[in-house]
Write a protein that holds these residues in place. Structure first.
Motif: not given
Length: 126
Positions: A6-34
């Motif tokens: 359990p101490s060495q378990r991490g995120f899978t590649l798919i989980e990391a890609l989903v997190a990056l996609a969510i952050l990318g979408i949020a960043a686009v919204g923030i840039v448009r608002a600015a």
């Protein structure tokens, strides 16, 4: 089945890609608002500058200074070129003229500010 402790378990590649996609979408919204906020501030600054130009033109017309009494002219104020149109008309008071000042960006376009006021004709009615 995951055999790692359990101490060495991490995120899978798919989980990391989903997190990056969510952050990318949020960043686009923030840039448009600015960008929208910057455009709003630019518009407010432009209207405030045009208001000052119109007030100065009305003051010049009331004092009879220069070519501000009636007609069109171009001037530079607050770092921008402006076209100022002053039209004089009649009012109910024979001693006053109605002055309409329209300020637009130089080179055309619709008026950013329209200001109305009164100009003394310099006569006295008894």
């Amino acid at each position: 089945m995951n055999l790692a402790p359990p101490s060495q378990r991490g995120f899978t590649l798919i989980e990391a890609l989903v997190a990056l996609a969510i952050l990318g979408i949020a960043a686009v919204g923030i840039v448009r608002a600015a960008e929208a906020h910057i455009d709003t501030l630019y518009g407010l600054e432009r209207r405030a500058a045009a208001q000052l130009v119109a007030e100065n033109a009305l003051a010049e017309a009331s004092l009879g200074i220069g070519t501000a009494i009636a007609g069109n002219r171009e001037l530079t104020m607050l770092g921008s070129r402006w076209t100022v149109r002053v039209a004089l008309g009649s009012s109910d008071d024979p001693d006053l003229q109605l002055a309409t000042v329209q300020v637009s960006p130089a080179g055309g376009g619709e008026a950013v500010v329209t200001l109305r006021g009164f100009v003394d004709r310099g006569t006295i009615t008894r």
